[in-house]
Structure formats: structure tokens, C-alpha cells
Design a protein around this motif. Structure first.
Motif, PDB file in Angstrom:
ATOM      1  N   ALA A 169       0.852  -1.193   0.000  1.00 38.59           N
ATOM      2  CA  ALA A 169       0.000   0.000   0.000  1.00 38.59           C
ATOM      3  C   ALA A 169       0.887   1.243   0.000  1.00 38.59           C
ATOM      4  O   ALA A 169       2.109   1.149   0.059  1.00 38.59           O
ATOM      5  CB  ALA A 169      -0.935  -0.020   1.207  1.00 38.59           C
ATOM      6  N   LEU A 170       0.281   2.400  -0.038  1.00 35.21           N
ATOM      7  CA  LEU A 170       1.042   3.631  -0.265  1.00 35.21           C
ATOM      8  C   LEU A 170       2.013   3.984   0.853  1.00 35.21           C
ATOM      9  O   LEU A 170       3.148   4.384   0.599  1.00 35.21           O
ATOM     10  CB  LEU A 170       0.066   4.795  -0.461  1.00 35.21           C
ATOM     11  N   MET A 171       1.571   3.836   2.112  1.00 31.08           N
ATOM     12  CA  MET A 171       2.354   4.341   3.234  1.00 31.08           C
ATOM     13  C   MET A 171       2.944   3.198   4.065  1.00 31.08           C
ATOM     14  O   MET A 171       2.214   2.404   4.644  1.00 31.08           O
ATOM     15  CB  MET A 171       1.466   5.197   4.148  1.00 31.08           C
ATOM     16  N   ARG A 172       4.271   3.108   4.110  1.00 34.48           N
ATOM     17  CA  ARG A 172       4.905   2.114   4.988  1.00 34.48           C
ATOM     18  C   ARG A 172       4.861   2.613   6.424  1.00 34.48           C
ATOM     19  O   ARG A 172       5.186   3.766   6.699  1.00 34.48           O
ATOM     20  CB  ARG A 172       6.355   1.872   4.581  1.00 34.48           C
ATOM     21  N   PHE A 173       4.462   1.727   7.354  1.00 30.80           N
ATOM     22  CA  PHE A 173       4.474   2.120   8.758  1.00 30.80           C
ATOM     23  C   PHE A 173       5.477   1.335   9.590  1.00 30.80           C
ATOM     24  O   PHE A 173       5.745   1.698  10.735  1.00 30.80           O
ATOM     25  CB  PHE A 173       3.066   2.014   9.376  1.00 30.80           C
TER      26      PHE A 173
END
Length: 206
Positions: A169-173
Motif C-alpha cells: 500500500a502507499l504508506m509504509r508504517f
């Protein structure tokens, strides 16, 4: 690229509730092996439908010692509703702006509250689990909360059904080496399994 595989697509909690239900229930039961009846510590639970399945199991949890309780912390309004009447749970609901898509508190205030805690276990959901990119989610505010849970917990446990394997997905956490355990319903594919091994991540298959 199919639109459903876009890095920014995010279904609501209501839309996700009917997806992979049996897998999520299996993952929840496997995750509960980390919370035996003798457990007396604190648990943080992220938002999401797989985390909600864990909350449903926690609501039925009974301690080995009469009168003992679990301290449970969550930013999820539905999860708080599930646990609010549980006799053996001391519930803490984090504040913040509630996103309609996930029914979860997010924002700077939420992240600051998590950063001031040190839960024994954090159960964290994810939209993607990738060998190269790590753990990811479409929304930056959700990513910040998930990342805060990972950093705060003594043991960060990621809940991911097989549909999340290989997804970015767009945002790595979080990177893989920042988490401790992955609970899933199927063995990860070879590249992901190898990356998890290299990162010293325990994999629990329900």
C-alpha cells in the motif's frame, strides 16, 4: 493495474467485515495463544476487522486467577464497544479524530498517547505485508498510529491474512525488522518467508 490493487484503495470497515471471515477468525484464535489465562499484562489493539476478531476473543477471555484483569488499549470505536462490558478487561479508549472509513481515532493526539505507553503486546492490522516494502496501509494518519503501536510495544504482533501477502500500500508504517511476530492463515510465499526469517520475525500460521 487492477483498481482493487491500487496502493491507495481502502475499503471501509463495513465493506471488509465480510471478506476472508474464516481466515480472520482463525488468525484471532491463533493470536490468543499469546494471551493465556495466566497473562496479567497490557494489550494494545489497532483498528480493523482482523483486530476486531481478536477483540471478540478477548471479550470471552477468562483469567486463571479470580479477579484478575487485562488492561486493553485501543483507538478503535467498534473494538471498544465490543470490550466495554467485559468483566475481565480494564478498557482504555484513545482519543483523536475518528475516521469514518475505519471508525478509528487518528491524528497527532492519538500518536502522542500511544508514544507515552509501553504495552506488553500490540496487535496491529495491515493492508500490505511485503518482503521489500514491509508493512503498509493506504492512509498516512492510519500509518502513523500503526507505526506508533509498533514502536511502543514490547512485542509487536502483526495480523495479516494471506490476501495481504506481497501487497504494498502507499504508506509504509514499519520495516519487517521492527516487528516481532506475524500471525497469518497461510504460509507466506518463499520471498516473503525468507525476508521474515532474515528479519528474525516469528511466523505463526493459524
Amino acid at each position: 493495474m487492477p483498481i482493487g490493487r491500487s496502493s491507495v484503495v481502502e475499503l471501509s470497515v463495513a465493506e471488509r467485515e465480510g471478506q476472508h471471515g474464516s481466515a480472520k477468525s482463525e488468525i484471532a484464535r491463533a493470536a490468543m495463544r499469546l494471551v493465556p489465562s495466566t497473562f496479567t499484562g497490557s494489550i494494545a489493539i489497532d483498528a480493523g476487522t482482523t483486530c476486531a476478531a481478536v477483540a471478540a476473543e478477548l471479550a470471552r477471555w477468562e483469567p486463571a486467577t479470580a479477579g484478575a484483569t487485562l488492561t486493553v488499549i485501543t483507538n478503535s470505536v467498534p473494538i471498544a464497544a465490543t470490550l466495554q462490558h467485559s468483566e475481565h478487561v480494564e478498557l482504555h479508549l484513545l482519543g483523536g479524530r475518528v475516521r469514518g472509513v475505519t471508525s478509528a481515532a487518528v491524528g497527532t493526539a492519538t500518536v502522542e498517547q500511544i508514544s507515552a505507553l509501553r504495552p506488553d503486546i500490540a496487535f496491529v492490522g495491515t493492508n500490505g505485508l511485503s518482503a521489500g516494502f514491509g508493512l503498509s496501509t493506504p492512509d498516512e494518519y492510519e500509518a502513523a498510529v500503526k507505526g506508533a503501536y509498533v514502536l511502543a510495544a514490547r512485542r509487536a504482533v502483526v495480523l495479516a491474512d494471506a490476501a495481504k501477502h506481497g501487497v504494498e500500500a502507499l504508506m509504509r508504517f514499519a520495516r519487517l525488522d521492527e516487528i516481532d511476530t506475524v500471525v497469518t492463515d497461510q504460509e507466506p510465499p518463499a520471498d516473503l518467508a525468507g525476508a521474515l526469517t532474515d528479519a528474525d520475525v516469528e511466523v505463526v500460521v493459524a
